[in-house]
Design an enzyme around this catalytic site. Structure first.
Site, PDB file in Angstrom:
ATOM      1  N   GLU A   1      35.560  -0.285   2.002  1.00  0.00           N
ATOM      2  CA  GLU A   1      34.112  -0.433   1.858  1.00  0.00           C
ATOM      3  C   GLU A   1      33.691  -1.886   2.066  1.00  0.00           C
ATOM      4  OE1 GLU A   1      31.262  -1.181  -1.512  1.00  0.00           O
ATOM      5  OE2 GLU A   1      32.962  -0.018  -2.231  1.00  0.00           O
TER       6      GLU A   1
ATOM      7  N   LYS B   1      31.922   2.253 -12.410  1.00  0.00           N
ATOM      8  CA  LYS B   1      31.687   0.928 -12.985  1.00  0.00           C
ATOM      9  C   LYS B   1      31.243   1.070 -14.443  1.00  0.00           C
ATOM     10  CE  LYS B   1      29.368  -0.190  -9.236  1.00  0.00           C
ATOM     11  NZ  LYS B   1      29.970   0.359  -8.028  1.00  0.00           N
TER      12      LYS B   1
HETATM   13  N1  PSU Z   1      32.667  -1.232  -6.554  1.00  0.00           N
HETATM   14  C1  PSU Z   1      32.853  -2.565  -6.764  1.00  0.00           C
HETATM   15  N2  PSU Z   1      31.877  -3.412  -6.346  1.00  0.00           N
HETATM   16  C2  PSU Z   1      30.740  -2.960  -5.698  1.00  0.00           C
HETATM   17  C3  PSU Z   1      30.560  -1.561  -5.494  1.00  0.00           C
HETATM   18  C4  PSU Z   1      31.555  -0.751  -5.935  1.00  0.00           C
HETATM   19  O1  PSU Z   1      33.891  -2.983  -7.319  1.00  0.00           O
HETATM   20  O2  PSU Z   1      29.911  -3.773  -5.285  1.00  0.00           O
HETATM   21  C5  PSU Z   1      29.332  -1.038  -4.764  1.00  0.00           C
HETATM   22  C6  PSU Z   1      29.735   0.180  -3.942  1.00  0.00           C
HETATM   23  O3  PSU Z   1      29.320  -0.051  -2.620  1.00  0.00           O
HETATM   24  C7  PSU Z   1      28.960   1.325  -4.555  1.00  0.00           C
HETATM   25  C8  PSU Z   1      27.717   0.608  -4.957  1.00  0.00           C
HETATM   26  O4  PSU Z   1      28.745   2.377  -3.644  1.00  0.00           O
HETATM   27  O5  PSU Z   1      28.248  -0.581  -5.583  1.00  0.00           O
HETATM   28  C9  PSU Z   1      26.864   1.448  -5.885  1.00  0.00           C
HETATM   29  O6  PSU Z   1      25.545   0.996  -5.803  1.00  0.00           O
HETATM   30  P1  PSU Z   1      24.359   1.904  -6.393  1.00  0.00           P
HETATM   31  O7  PSU Z   1      24.595   1.921  -7.868  1.00  0.00           O
HETATM   32  O8  PSU Z   1      23.091   1.186  -6.006  1.00  0.00           O
HETATM   33  O9  PSU Z   1      24.473   3.255  -5.753  1.00  0.00           O
END
Ligand code: PSU
Ligand code: MN
Length: 293
Positions: A21, A153
């Site tokens: 990613e 997370k």
């Molecule tokens: N995992 C990490 N760091 C990140 C992310 C995931 O360790 O920055 C990112 C991924 O791209 C995930 C996004 O899809 O955060 C989620 O964002 P949101 O909550 O806006 O969907």
């Protein structure tokens, strides 16, 4: 869709490919460590005999596998936006450069015929804002892909996210653990029903799902971090971060980068150390799974 030279060659020879990613590079980790980590992570895949495919959009074109100068742009160019699945067609039209979230990366990986994907932590249901639910969950419900992560997370509502994963019939496997990992923490406080011991077991589950036709959605493999963050420090930073996000009225796709940055700047490097450990360890496991497949 453009393939890097390496990915093009791997497709031709049938070499295992691991999708990686890019939002984690552009919006998840601070400079200059972000580019170093992106390069180190790709090296982990290569050292095990597979090929890395970091996914992003460069000047409106979807790239599966980035050349070093392209990776540098994703890491260091301020104009790079965070793109989820719904943004892809728009960014192709505007010609912007964008990093892809778990949702958008899974979508592109699947289009490119790649089955295994490593990230840090999944998106999910946000704490105190139940209508803020990451598009990652819906993407995982719709795409046959194995995603290796350290749980969701810990800034999120973990219980709510686990319920959503159950509703969407997305299997969650604990890699050598019975506990759902908590991203920065080894254990989120929630139990897991299914534990696996090896990449071969995961590959077998993947194969069984094809035969059963339950292969229309993701498998989430959760890999707990070995050296977790101090849980007390973690909880303090989290409470302050959530309060700051509310006070500053941070909304939409800015919420997650805001909270991750709050962690990195408040923990004197400790959350960064853990985040990097997580990505590396997940990448190593994803590579083993790709080879087993
Ligand atoms: N995992 C990490 N760091 C990140 C992310 C995931 O360790 O920055 C990112 C991924 O791209 C995930 C996004 O899809 O955060 C989620 O964002 P949101 O909550 O806006 O969907
Ligand atoms: Mn959101």
């Amino acid at each position: 869709m453009k393939f890097s030279r390496e990915v093009e060659a791997a497709k031709a020879s049938g070499t295992a490919i691991v999708a990686l990613e890019s939002t984690i590079i552009s919006h998840g980790l601070p400079r200059p460590r972000n580019l170093e980590v992106a390069l180190e992570v790709e090296e982990i895949v290569r050292s095990k005999g597979a090929v890395p495919a970091t996914i992003a959009l460069i000047d409106g074109h979807i790239h599966v596998g980035l050349e070093p100068d392209e990776l540098n742009r994703i890491a260091n160019d301020d104009s790079v936006v965070k793109a989820s699945t719904r943004d892809l067609a728009i960014i192709e039209m505007t010609g912007q450069s964008a990093a892809t979230t778990v949702a958008a990366t899974s979508h592109i990986a699947h289009l490119a015929g790649i089955s295994v994907f490593a990230t840090g932590g999944l998106g999910g249901v946000h704490r105190g804002h139940v209508y803020d639910e990451s598009a990652d969950l819906i993407a995982l419900a719709e795409l046959p892909i194995i995603i290796v992560c350290a749980g969701v997370k810990s800034i999120l509502d973990v219980a709510g996210t686990l319920e959503r994963l159950e509703t969407y019939s997305i299997p969650v496997l604990g890699y050598r653990t019975n506990r759902f990992p908590g991203f920065y923490l080894t254990d989120s406080g929630f139990a897991l029903e299914h534990r696996v011991e090896s990449a071969t077991e995961i590959a077998e589950i993947w194969k069984n799902r094809f035969e059963l036709r339950t292969n229309d959605r993701a498998i989430v493999v959760t890999n707990p971090v070995e050296k977790e963050m101090d849980p007390i420090l973690h909880d303090q930073i989290l409470q302050a971060g959530l309060a700051a996000a509310d006070a500053k009225k941070i909304t939409g796709k800015a919420v997650t980068p805001f909270l991750l940055e709050h962690f990195h700047s408040s923990s004197s490097g400790e959350s960064l150390r853990v985040n990097i450990d997580i990505i590396k360890s997940n990448t190593a496991l994803a590579t083993e799974i790709a080879l087993a497949l």
